[in-house]
Every structure is written in structure tokens, then in C-alpha cells.
Design an enzyme around this catalytic site. Sequence first.
Site, PDB file in Angstrom:
ATOM      1  CE  LYS A 112       3.614  -5.817   3.720  1.00  0.00           C
ATOM      2  NZ  LYS A 112       3.074  -4.646   4.435  1.00  0.00           N
ATOM      3  CG  ASP A 172       0.570  -4.196   1.993  1.00  0.00           C
ATOM      4  OD1 ASP A 172       0.979  -5.165   2.670  1.00  0.00           O
ATOM      5  OD2 ASP A 172       1.212  -3.125   1.887  1.00  0.00           O
ATOM      6  CD  GLU A 213       0.750  -1.595   8.174  1.00  0.00           C
ATOM      7  OE1 GLU A 213       0.497  -0.821   9.136  1.00  0.00           O
ATOM      8  OE2 GLU A 213       1.070  -1.194   7.039  1.00  0.00           O
ATOM      9  CD  GLU A 247       8.113   0.066   7.243  1.00  0.00           C
ATOM     10  OE1 GLU A 247       7.132  -0.658   7.000  1.00  0.00           O
ATOM     11  OE2 GLU A 247       8.289   1.197   6.732  1.00  0.00           O
ATOM     12  CG  ASP A 252      -0.405  -0.131   2.512  1.00  0.00           C
ATOM     13  OD1 ASP A 252       0.830  -0.155   2.619  1.00  0.00           O
ATOM     14  OD2 ASP A 252      -1.168  -0.202   3.510  1.00  0.00           O
ATOM     15  CB  SER A 253       4.563   1.738  -0.300  1.00  0.00           C
ATOM     16  OG  SER A 253       4.729   0.639  -1.175  1.00  0.00           O
TER      17      SER A 253
HETATM   18  O1  KIV Z   1       3.519  -1.063   1.502  1.00  0.00           O
HETATM   19  C1  KIV Z   1       4.699  -1.412   1.426  1.00  0.00           C
HETATM   20  O2  KIV Z   1       5.385  -1.192   0.442  1.00  0.00           O
HETATM   21  C2  KIV Z   1       5.274  -2.105   2.565  1.00  0.00           C
HETATM   22  C3  KIV Z   1       6.763  -2.186   2.621  1.00  0.00           C
HETATM   23  C4  KIV Z   1       7.286  -0.884   3.057  1.00  0.00           C
HETATM   24  C5  KIV Z   1       7.232  -3.306   3.471  1.00  0.00           C
HETATM   25  O3  KIV Z   1       4.575  -2.545   3.432  1.00  0.00           O
END
Ligand code: KIV
Length: 267
Positions: free
Chosen positions: A111, A82, A113, A180, A43-44
Amino acid sequence: MSNLLSLQQRHRAGEKIAMLTCYDASFAARLESAGIDALLVGDSLGMVIQGQTSTLPVRLEQIVYHTAAVARGAPNTFIIADLTFGSYQTGPAQAFDAAAQLMAAGAHCIKLEGGAVMAETVHFLVSRGIPVCGHLGLLPQSVYASGGYAVQAKTRESADQLLDDALLLEQSGACMLVLEAIPALLAAQVTQRVHIPTIGIGAGNQCSGQVLVLYDMLGITPKKPPRFVRNFMHDVPNIDQAIALYIQAVRDGSFPADEHSFLKPIL
Ligand code: KIV
């Protein structure tokens, strides 16, 4: 060709795992040709693609869209996607619904958090056939609660908490952990204690593998990148060579170097 099994084999053989974020089919194809071990549709993308100031505005359907593009570009590479802010935090059923959409789009793993609070959800997803990667340390979706993009777990108490969270996520069935922005020493301890691969980003070079935001390591991101980023375009003339250099540097342990790591002792 990479999949969960091949990543687990790399890990068991003591070989480092090289991962990068990816959001589109063209980069996915280049990364697959270079032999990347895994791609993260993170989600970056909210920050590097959409120009947002955090990952919170990213919607699940946007990750679905980008996951499908990445899966078309890299059909033979392990893809993690994510879960977005608000798509899984209310409980296992909500998380399953969101994760199912990502898997249908082409993800092989999702993934999420969080530590202990996510243990039940991780167990629920894994026992229903969805591989889960945990994410501990700096949690970008909680940035307003944690007070910003700072190094986490710098005290003994918070470091112990993170280690407990890692063990609990593993016990709940997580197949991998992203760590992270935490002290390198703590990441090394977590890596020694768990049996699943740890993937560091700003977590020192003792993790089982590394991930960076693709646009950061190519020097495309307009803002000053975090200290743990190395711009791989500084040393080579083109993108393909920068990606190859990243994979090589992760595999031979030369990235991250000390200057990309948080080496202060835990207080
Ligand atoms: O969203 C993302 O790119 C991430 C990485 C920074 C690990 O979670």
C-alpha cells in the site's frame, strides 16, 4: 483462506471485506482463525507499537520485520504491507526496491499513499507483478503538509480531485483503494465509480469493505481514538469475540454506523 482472487470474488458478489491492521504473529493467528478477509501491516505501528506521534519515523526494515511475523502467524490470509515514508516517493525504481523487500517478507500486496503523483509508480509496480493498494483522503505520511488528522475532501473541488485520483489509480492498475477520513457521500460515489474494492476507514458504510487499527478497535490505544472508531471490546468479554463481532458488523453493514461517519454535505 483469502487471496486477491477471493477478495475480488467477494467484491463482485457484493459481499463486504473485513480488514484489520496486524503487526505480530499471535494476533495474526487469531485474526486468521476468526476468518478476517485481509490483514494490513500498517505504518500505524509507529504510533500504536512504537509510541511515535506520527507514522513518519517508521522505517521500511521495521515493516519488513512485522510483515514476516504476520505472515508466519497467518499463512493463509491476504497480507498488505505499507511502504513507509521516504521509501517510495522519489520514483518507481525506489518504490520497486522497497516493495520487493515487503513481498519477500511475506506481503501479497503493498500500500502507498497519494493520488495522481503516484500513478506512474503504481503502473510500474503492477506491471512488474506487485499488487498495489492505493490510499486516498487523509494521508498520515503527509500530515505536516495537510495540517493534521482532519477529515479531507470536504469541498466540491477537493472531492472532485479525490474522485479523479481514484479513477487514475484504478486505471494505473491498483487492485484496491483505502479511503481514509472523507465524507461518506464521497466514499459512496468513489465506490460506485471504480470497479476495484474500496476499503473505508472513517469513510462511511457504503465502501466495499472496512479497515480499523486493531489496537483502536480493541480499546488498547492510550489516546482518545478518532471518532470513526468503535471499541468492539465494549460489548463482549474477550478479544476473540470482539474480532468476530467486528467481522460480522462489517459484513452485515452495521459498522460503521452514522456516529462513526462524516455525514455533512460536500460544500
Ligand atoms: O497504517 C495504517 O494502519 C493504515 C490504516 C489506517 C488504513 O494505513
